[in-house]
Design an enzyme around this catalytic site. Sequence first.
Site, short mmCIF file in Angstrom:
data_model
loop_
_atom_site.label_atom_id
_atom_site.label_comp_id
_atom_site.label_asym_id
_atom_site.label_seq_id
_atom_site.Cartn_x
_atom_site.Cartn_y
_atom_site.Cartn_z
N SER A 119 0.82 -1.21 0.00
CA SER A 119 0.00 0.00 0.00
C SER A 119 0.85 1.26 0.00
O SER A 119 0.37 2.33 -0.38
CB SER A 119 -0.87 0.02 1.26
OG SER A 119 -1.64 -1.14 1.34
N HIS A 140 -1.38 -2.78 -7.28
CA HIS A 140 -2.04 -2.52 -5.99
C HIS A 140 -3.56 -2.62 -6.14
O HIS A 140 -4.19 -1.71 -6.69
CB HIS A 140 -1.62 -1.12 -5.49
CG HIS A 140 -2.16 -0.78 -4.14
ND1 HIS A 140 -2.55 0.49 -3.79
CD2 HIS A 140 -2.40 -1.56 -3.05
CE1 HIS A 140 -2.99 0.47 -2.55
NE2 HIS A 140 -2.91 -0.75 -2.08
N GLU A 152 -3.93 0.28 -8.86
CA GLU A 152 -2.84 1.24 -9.11
C GLU A 152 -1.63 0.44 -9.61
O GLU A 152 -1.15 -0.47 -8.92
CB GLU A 152 -2.47 1.98 -7.82
CG GLU A 152 -3.53 2.98 -7.38
CD GLU A 152 -3.21 3.68 -6.05
OE1 GLU A 152 -3.62 4.84 -5.89
OE2 GLU A 152 -2.58 3.06 -5.17
N ASN A 190 -4.05 6.07 -1.16
CA ASN A 190 -3.74 6.10 0.28
C ASN A 190 -3.10 7.41 0.71
O ASN A 190 -3.25 7.84 1.86
CB ASN A 190 -2.88 4.90 0.68
CG ASN A 190 -3.71 3.62 0.68
OD1 ASN A 190 -4.93 3.66 0.88
ND2 ASN A 190 -3.08 2.49 0.45
N1 LIG Z 1 -5.95 -4.59 3.98
C1 LIG Z 1 -6.12 -3.77 2.96
O1 LIG Z 1 -7.12 -3.05 2.87
C2 LIG Z 1 -5.09 -3.69 1.86
C3 LIG Z 1 -5.46 -3.14 0.62
C4 LIG Z 1 -4.52 -3.10 -0.42
C5 LIG Z 1 -3.24 -3.60 -0.21
N2 LIG Z 1 -2.91 -4.12 1.02
C6 LIG Z 1 -1.54 -4.63 1.17
O2 LIG Z 1 -1.59 -6.03 0.99
C7 LIG Z 1 -0.56 -6.64 1.79
C8 LIG Z 1 -1.19 -7.69 2.70
O3 LIG Z 1 -2.16 -7.06 3.53
P1 LIG Z 1 -3.41 -7.87 4.12
O4 LIG Z 1 -4.42 -6.85 4.48
O5 LIG Z 1 -3.76 -9.02 3.24
O6 LIG Z 1 -2.76 -8.41 5.49
P2 LIG Z 1 -3.16 -9.68 6.38
O7 LIG Z 1 -2.71 -9.36 7.76
O8 LIG Z 1 -4.58 -10.10 6.15
O9 LIG Z 1 -2.25 -10.84 5.74
C9 LIG Z 1 -0.85 -10.80 5.80
C10 LIG Z 1 -0.26 -12.11 5.28
O10 LIG Z 1 1.17 -12.02 5.44
C11 LIG Z 1 1.63 -13.25 5.98
N3 LIG Z 1 2.87 -12.99 6.72
C12 LIG Z 1 3.00 -12.38 7.93
N4 LIG Z 1 4.30 -12.34 8.29
C13 LIG Z 1 4.99 -12.93 7.28
C14 LIG Z 1 6.36 -13.23 7.07
N5 LIG Z 1 7.28 -12.89 7.97
N6 LIG Z 1 6.69 -13.86 5.90
C15 LIG Z 1 5.77 -14.20 4.98
N7 LIG Z 1 4.45 -13.98 5.15
C16 LIG Z 1 4.08 -13.35 6.27
C17 LIG Z 1 0.49 -13.69 6.90
O11 LIG Z 1 0.60 -15.08 7.18
C18 LIG Z 1 -0.73 -13.35 6.05
O12 LIG Z 1 -0.98 -14.38 5.09
C19 LIG Z 1 0.14 -5.50 2.54
O13 LIG Z 1 1.27 -5.12 1.81
C20 LIG Z 1 -0.92 -4.41 2.53
O14 LIG Z 1 -0.36 -3.12 2.62
C21 LIG Z 1 -3.80 -4.20 2.04
#
Ligand SMILES: NC(=O)c1ccc[n+]([C@@H]2O[C@H](COP(=O)([O-])OP(=O)(O)OC[C@H]3O[C@@H](n4cnc5c(N)ncnc54)[C@H](O)[C@@H]3O)[C@@H](O)[C@H]2O)c1
Length: 284
Positions: A119, A140, A152, A190
Amino acid sequence: MEIQRVGIVGSGIMGSGVAEVAARAGFEVVIRSRKQETAEDMVARMARSLDKQVEKGRLEAGDRDAIVGRVSPTSQLSELAECDVVIESVVEDLGVKKHLFNELDSACKPDTILATNTSTLPVVELAVETGRPDRVCGIHFFNPAPMMSLVEVVRPLTASDDTIAAARAFAEACGKQPVEVKDRAGFIVNALLFPYLNNAVRLLESGTASGDDIDTAMKGGCNFPMGPLALLDLVGLDTSLAILDALYDEFRDPNYAAVPLLRRMVAAGQLGRKTGKGFFDYSR
Ligand SMILES: NC(=O)c1ccc[n+]([C@@H]2O[C@H](COP(=O)([O-])OP(=O)(O)OC[C@H]3O[C@@H](n4cnc5c(N)ncnc54)[C@H](O)[C@@H]3O)[C@@H](O)[C@H]2O)c1
């Protein structure tokens, strides 16, 4: 370059959503989680959610079976070797993502595009972890990925025009509207959204209004589909805090300095919907 096989790394909120989007669009999808059972659970959850759509008459049973049949769960990075694009969607932590890009570079064929769903983090720092910085970019998606139309496409200084064109074409093939943006923290959405969300927490912390009233006000007064506190709960408060910290690190703008209440809620493990409690209660 034509994309046929898509790898997803991370089976959290976004990994699952993007996997569903890609499988629905007809791509072969390999979803990699650190544990095989987590990857399998994710596919089972996707199947259950598609079942509900079949029950409501929004999806044919045959299409559901075809979508689920296109997704293979794995715990092995080597299973991503033949993917044309891999979208990393693990925790918003630069160190974790850098390490992963290094591993993906070794695991994947030389022309695989390695993309991040970050993000806010600097995409170029992931690109230079690889021997193919020209084939690294940001793709993204927004949350929930199956519903949100925007993608994005983030262009780091190192990316080739071919990579950006392939990323745009992939987003379009997924039925999304791509926009191109430079590699600056927060990209477009964001960078504009998070000062607003942070200031909503500030209003709550200062006792100006209750959480319910802050959300009701922004829905009714601005015609937003969700209030800011419910949106933070949907995004995840840990992810939201990481986003604000990255924005603040880059721009030093006080609007991006996370309000202490947000930091304390993360410390308390109140992360929003994913833990059942955030600004609102989801445990029932
Ligand atoms: N939540 C949102 O609204 C959103 C929207 C767009 C993009 N994102 C981005 O997507 C990405 C994931 O976010 P999310 O919301 O799915 O988070 P989440 O907390 O739901 O999932 C995170 C994932 O990362 C894994 N993980 C944690 N530590 C790890 C490690 N050390 N090595 C490998 N895997 C590991 C976890 O097991 C899990 O599968 C981030 O970069 C976030 O910025 C999030």
